[in-house]
Design an enzyme around this catalytic site. Structure first.
Site, mmCIF file in Angstrom:
data_model
loop_
_atom_site.group_PDB
_atom_site.id
_atom_site.type_symbol
_atom_site.label_atom_id
_atom_site.label_comp_id
_atom_site.label_asym_id
_atom_site.label_seq_id
_atom_site.Cartn_x
_atom_site.Cartn_y
_atom_site.Cartn_z
ATOM 1 N N CYS A 155 -4.093 5.914 11.710
ATOM 2 C CA CYS A 155 -3.576 5.781 12.047
ATOM 3 C C CYS A 155 -3.497 7.235 12.808
ATOM 4 O O CYS A 155 -2.966 7.179 14.206
ATOM 5 C CB CYS A 155 -1.671 5.708 11.843
ATOM 6 S SG CYS A 155 -1.273 6.563 10.413
HETATM 7 N N1 LIG Z 1 2.769 2.738 7.415
HETATM 8 C C1 LIG Z 1 1.379 3.019 8.780
HETATM 9 O O1 LIG Z 1 1.532 3.843 9.385
HETATM 10 C C2 LIG Z 1 -0.344 2.836 8.362
HETATM 11 C C3 LIG Z 1 -0.852 2.978 9.376
HETATM 12 C C4 LIG Z 1 -2.568 3.191 9.605
HETATM 13 C C5 LIG Z 1 -2.694 2.168 8.369
HETATM 14 N N2 LIG Z 1 -2.067 2.258 7.387
HETATM 15 C C6 LIG Z 1 -2.571 1.188 6.024
HETATM 16 O O2 LIG Z 1 -2.384 -0.196 6.049
HETATM 17 C C7 LIG Z 1 -2.024 -0.452 4.758
HETATM 18 C C8 LIG Z 1 -0.606 -1.225 4.403
HETATM 19 O O3 LIG Z 1 0.360 0.139 5.146
HETATM 20 P P1 LIG Z 1 1.370 0.381 4.637
HETATM 21 O O4 LIG Z 1 2.507 1.152 5.594
HETATM 22 O O5 LIG Z 1 2.317 -1.448 5.158
HETATM 23 O O6 LIG Z 1 2.149 -0.006 3.018
HETATM 24 P P2 LIG Z 1 3.126 -0.819 2.648
HETATM 25 O O7 LIG Z 1 3.875 -0.727 3.446
HETATM 26 O O8 LIG Z 1 3.535 0.396 1.325
HETATM 27 O O9 LIG Z 1 2.627 -2.356 1.977
HETATM 28 C C9 LIG Z 1 1.183 -2.752 1.114
HETATM 29 C C10 LIG Z 1 2.026 -3.505 0.513
HETATM 30 O O10 LIG Z 1 0.544 -4.431 -0.168
HETATM 31 C C11 LIG Z 1 0.758 -4.967 -1.119
HETATM 32 N N3 LIG Z 1 0.534 -4.769 -2.502
HETATM 33 C C12 LIG Z 1 0.800 -3.374 -3.081
HETATM 34 N N4 LIG Z 1 -0.537 -3.546 -4.107
HETATM 35 C C13 LIG Z 1 -0.812 -4.897 -4.530
HETATM 36 C C14 LIG Z 1 -1.504 -5.444 -4.877
HETATM 37 N N5 LIG Z 1 -2.571 -4.520 -6.482
HETATM 38 N N6 LIG Z 1 -2.607 -6.184 -4.486
HETATM 39 C C15 LIG Z 1 -1.584 -6.848 -3.893
HETATM 40 N N7 LIG Z 1 -0.876 -6.635 -2.736
HETATM 41 C C16 LIG Z 1 -0.198 -5.408 -2.557
HETATM 42 C C17 LIG Z 1 2.274 -4.427 -1.478
HETATM 43 O O11 LIG Z 1 4.114 -4.870 -2.748
HETATM 44 P P3 LIG Z 1 3.742 -6.483 -2.147
HETATM 45 O O12 LIG Z 1 2.674 -7.159 -2.781
HETATM 46 O O13 LIG Z 1 4.603 -5.978 -3.781
HETATM 47 O O14 LIG Z 1 5.053 -7.254 -1.383
HETATM 48 C C18 LIG Z 1 3.433 -4.206 -0.327
HETATM 49 O O15 LIG Z 1 3.802 -4.677 0.552
HETATM 50 C C19 LIG Z 1 -2.963 0.233 3.554
HETATM 51 O O16 LIG Z 1 -3.450 0.992 2.960
HETATM 52 C C20 LIG Z 1 -1.655 2.893 4.405
HETATM 53 O O17 LIG Z 1 -2.625 2.800 3.734
HETATM 54 C C21 LIG Z 1 -1.208 2.160 7.572
#
Ligand SMILES: NC(=O)c1ccc[n+]([C@@H]2O[C@H](COP(=O)([O-])OP(=O)(O)OC[C@H]3O[C@@H](n4cnc5c(N)ncnc54)[C@H](OP(=O)(O)O)[C@@H]3O)[C@@H](O)[C@H]2O)c1
Length: 345
Positions: A155
């Site tokens: 982001c």
């Molecule tokens: N937040 C932002 O603004 C943003 C922007 C750009 C990119 N990103 C990237 O996009 C990705 C997701 O970000 P997010 O903000 O959505 O994170 P998040 O809210 O922490 O969601 C991540 C999801 O992945 C699942 N997960 C965790 N460990 C796992 C595993 N071992 N196997 C399968 N599923 C698993 C989680 O738990 P459950 O499976 O238990 O539901 C959760 O629902 C990250 O890599 C982050 O760096 C984030």
């Protein structure tokens, strides 16, 4: 008849996954048929995410290792770095025809040594990154068209690269370049942490990972790729936590090596881009919230140039951009399902 393309979302209960699910009902082609969550496997999507009630009455979370429904053509990996690389390897082995957009940092960096220094762990499949196109359509559209795998940008990286790409492409990025970038609390995901806790953050503003944020090498990699051979710049990035939940506001400073009209360069470069809007005055996070737009303004005094950008970190910085990339992978108009105005307030 409208073609339906079945897609899976891994990490669908996280912020990125939720935002994909919020956006997809407006998409005429992509239909989520598998949504994974370890915590909520077996539960209904509408039960866990009440904001989606009425849109997915029959969709239930499954475990990430569960087989995908027959005909599933693509996957969004909205999972943490480290997890996405393993998921991709397994998916690719089981379903080699499937298109994938990875929202994590696992496939953005081309150099495995840089990956190690940024993420503190060896990449388990270091050769895979070369199969992924870096997913910033405004600067890498042709490469995205020619692949099946996209590494969706970070982001901060999205806000920064869109701020500086027109200068890099013209060989005008030289010497000291600085970025001050302020993010909202949803930038670090749905899991509560001390740094995202409301009382800690609501009335405050602070910097973190000064000069050492994991997106800095990604920004340098992409700006260097765009630049002319003589391009040499030293990037200093100062990420900051802002007291809001969505958005990244970027202030980029550079000193131009030649007498050029920067505003004219940006107008020419971004005029045809459907998701970049040029502003005369400062952009505003409010105007891009819940959209896929990046608003940009360019300010110049002599050779000093300041470029401001505003994006929604969950929109153009994440899920919106992931859909934009998936549209390109499937040969659709890249704005499909994404054109909606911003709001005020
Ligand atoms: N937040 C932002 O603004 C943003 C922007 C750009 C990119 N990103 C990237 O996009 C990705 C997701 O970000 P997010 O903000 O959505 O994170 P998040 O809210 O922490 O969601 C991540 C999801 O992945 C699942 N997960 C965790 N460990 C796992 C595993 N071992 N196997 C399968 N599923 C698993 C989680 O738990 P459950 O499976 O238990 O539901 C959760 O629902 C990250 O890599 C982050 O760096 C984030």
């Amino acid at each position: 008849m409208t073609k339906t393309i079945d897609v899976a979302i891994f990490g669908a209960a996280g912020y990125g996954g939720q935002e994909l699910l919020r956006l997809l009902p407006a998409h005429p082609h992509f239909r989520p048929v598998a949504v994974t969550s370890q915590r909520y496997a077996g539960k209904g999507v509408e039960e866990i995410l009440p904001q989606l009630e009425g849109f997915f009455p029959d969709l239930r979370f499954t475990r990430p290792e569960a087989p995908l429904p027959e005909g599933c053509a693509a996957a969004f990996l909205a999972t943490p770095h480290g997890v996405s690389q393993q998921l991709f390897a397994t998916l690719h082995e089981r379903c080699p025809e499937m298109d994938v957009v990875d929202l994590s940092g696992d496939h953005r960096l081309k150099d495995k040594e840089v990956f190690y220094s940024v993420y503190g762990a060896e990449h388990r499949f270091p050769d895979k990154a070369k199969d992924f196109a870096y997913g910033l359509p405004e600067t890498n559209r042709e490469a995205i068209r020619q692949t099946a795998f996209v590494a969706n940008p970070g982001c901060f990286a999205t806000g920064a690269i869109l701020a500086l790409a027109p200068l890099a492409e013209q060989g005008l990025l030289e010497g000291d370049v600085t970025l001050a970038q302020t993010t909202g609390s949803s930038g670090s995901g749905a899991e509560p942490k001390s740094g995202t806790h409301h009382p800690e953050r609501a009335q405050d503003m602070r910097a973190y990972k000064v000069l050492s944020h994991q997106h800095q090498p990604e920004i340098v990699q992409e700006l260097s790729r765009l630049g002319l051979a003589r391009l040499e710049f030293d990037l200093a990035m100062v990420p900051q936590s802002g007291p809001f939940s969505r958005g990244i506001f970027t202030v980029a400073h550079a000193r131009l090596p030649a007498d050029v009209d920067a505003a004219e360069i940006y107008a020419r470069r971004y005029g045809p881009e459907p998701f970049v809007r040029l502003r005369r005055d400062t952009p505003s996070l409010r105007h891009v919230a819940r959209t896929n737009f990046c608003d940009v303004s360019v300010h110049q005094r002599g050779r000093r140039v300041v470029v401001l950008t505003a994006i929604d970190n969950l929109g153009k910085g994440m899920a919106g951009q992931a859909i934009q990339n998936m549209n390109i992978l499937f040969g659709l108009d890249e704005t499909t399902g994404l054109l909606a105005p911003g709001a005020n307030p």
